[in-house]
Design a protein around this motif. Structure first.
Motif, mmCIF file in Angstrom:
data_model
loop_
_atom_site.group_PDB
_atom_site.id
_atom_site.type_symbol
_atom_site.label_atom_id
_atom_site.label_comp_id
_atom_site.label_asym_id
_atom_site.label_seq_id
_atom_site.Cartn_x
_atom_site.Cartn_y
_atom_site.Cartn_z
ATOM 1 N N VAL A 131 29.077 5.617 -34.466
ATOM 2 C CA VAL A 131 28.428 6.726 -33.759
ATOM 3 C C VAL A 131 29.256 7.085 -32.531
ATOM 4 C CG1 VAL A 131 26.349 7.486 -32.537
ATOM 5 C CG2 VAL A 131 26.139 6.033 -34.566
ATOM 6 N N HIS A 132 29.608 8.356 -32.427
ATOM 7 C CA HIS A 132 30.373 8.883 -31.298
ATOM 8 C C HIS A 132 29.494 9.851 -30.522
ATOM 9 C CE1 HIS A 132 34.079 7.362 -33.154
ATOM 10 N NE2 HIS A 132 33.570 7.808 -34.282
ATOM 11 N N VAL A 133 29.648 9.867 -29.191
ATOM 12 C CA VAL A 133 28.883 10.775 -28.335
ATOM 13 C C VAL A 133 29.872 11.578 -27.501
ATOM 14 C CG1 VAL A 133 27.181 10.949 -26.473
ATOM 15 C CG2 VAL A 133 26.899 9.209 -28.257
ATOM 16 N N ILE A 134 29.637 12.890 -27.426
ATOM 17 C CA ILE A 134 30.528 13.778 -26.673
ATOM 18 C C ILE A 134 29.721 14.773 -25.831
ATOM 19 C CG2 ILE A 134 32.510 13.658 -28.231
ATOM 20 C CD1 ILE A 134 31.524 16.325 -29.475
ATOM 21 N N PRO A 135 30.276 15.167 -24.674
ATOM 22 C CA PRO A 135 29.674 16.239 -23.879
ATOM 23 C C PRO A 135 30.330 17.566 -24.268
ATOM 24 C CG PRO A 135 31.360 15.140 -22.588
ATOM 25 C CD PRO A 135 31.338 14.475 -23.946
ATOM 26 N N ILE A 136 29.526 18.574 -24.517
ATOM 27 C CA ILE A 136 30.032 19.855 -25.016
ATOM 28 C C ILE A 136 29.703 20.984 -24.049
ATOM 29 C CG2 ILE A 136 29.822 21.579 -26.856
ATOM 30 C CD1 ILE A 136 28.925 19.255 -28.694
ATOM 31 N N GLN A 137 30.669 21.834 -23.798
ATOM 32 C CA GLN A 137 30.431 23.109 -23.133
ATOM 33 C C GLN A 137 30.447 24.153 -24.238
ATOM 34 O OE1 GLN A 137 33.357 24.382 -20.271
ATOM 35 N NE2 GLN A 137 32.350 26.346 -19.957
#
Length: 165
Positions: A131-137
Motif C-alpha cells: 500500500v502506497h500513500v501520496i499527497p495530490i494537488q
C-alpha cells in the motif's frame, strides 16, 4: 465503464499519453512518459482510494490517496489510514505537500523532485502490504483523480494520474 486494462492498453499509444501528459516544451513530459511506459516490463493501471480531501477554494483541491499496484486497497486498511491522513492533512498542511503527478515520474520524487523532501504523507504507506500513500494537488477542471498509471524502471516505481481515460 472504463477498466484498468483498457487504460493500460491506451497508454501504449503516444497520442493518448499526449492527451493526458502532454504540455509545454513540445510534449516533453508525454515523450518521456511514453518512453518509460514502453520500455517497462512491469507496468499497469490501478485505482486510487481517496483518504481525505481539502478544498482551499478557487480550484485549489488537494487529496491524500492510497493505492496498490493490483488495484485493491483492503477496506480495513482504508479504515485505518483515513483518520491518520485526515489528521496529517491538517497538522502538516496538505497544501504544502500536494504534487500533481502529471507524467510518469518517481512516486517518491526519486531525490530529484521537491516532493522527495516532503515524506510525511508517504510515511503512511505500508510497503509490506503493498500500500502506497501520496499527497495530490488536483489539476483544475479535470475532476477527481481516480486512475493511476504505474511503471517500474530500474527498480523505481513511477506513477502518473490519468484524468482522461
Amino acid at each position: 465503464m472504463t477498466t484498468r486494462s483498457e487504460i493500460a492498453a491506451k497508454l501504449d499509444d503516444f497520442a493518448f499519453q499526449k492527451t493526458n501528459f502532454g504540455g509545454f516544451l513540445m510534449n516533453k513530459r508525454a515523450k518521456n512518459s511514453h518512453a518509460l511506459w514502453t520500455r517497462a516490463a512491469e507496468k499497469g493501471v490501478t485505482e486510487l482510494s481517496i483518504l481525505t480531501t481539502r478544498d482551499y477554494g478557487e480550484g485549489n483541491v488537494y487529496d491524500v490517496a492510497a493505492f496498490t499496484l493490483d488495484g485493491t486497497v483492503p477496506e480495513q486498511t482504508l479504515a485505518e489510514l483515513r483518520p491518520q491522513a485526515d489528521r496529517l492533512a491538517d497538522s502538516a498542511n496538505l497544501r504544502a505537500h500536494g504534487y500533481v503527478y502529471t507524467a510518469l515520474e518517481p512516486w517518491d520524487g526519486g531525490g530529484k523532485i521537491w516532493i522527495s523532501q516532503k515524506p510525511e504523507f508517504r510515511a503512511l504507506s505500508r510497503p509490506q502490504e503493498g500500500v502506497h500513500v501520496i499527497p495530490i494537488q488536483r489539476l483544475s477542471g479535470l475532476g477527481d483523480p481516480r486512475w493511476l498509471a504505474w511503471a517500474r524502471d530500474s527498480g523505481q516505481l513511477n506513477i502518473a494520474i490519468v484524468y482522461k481515460p
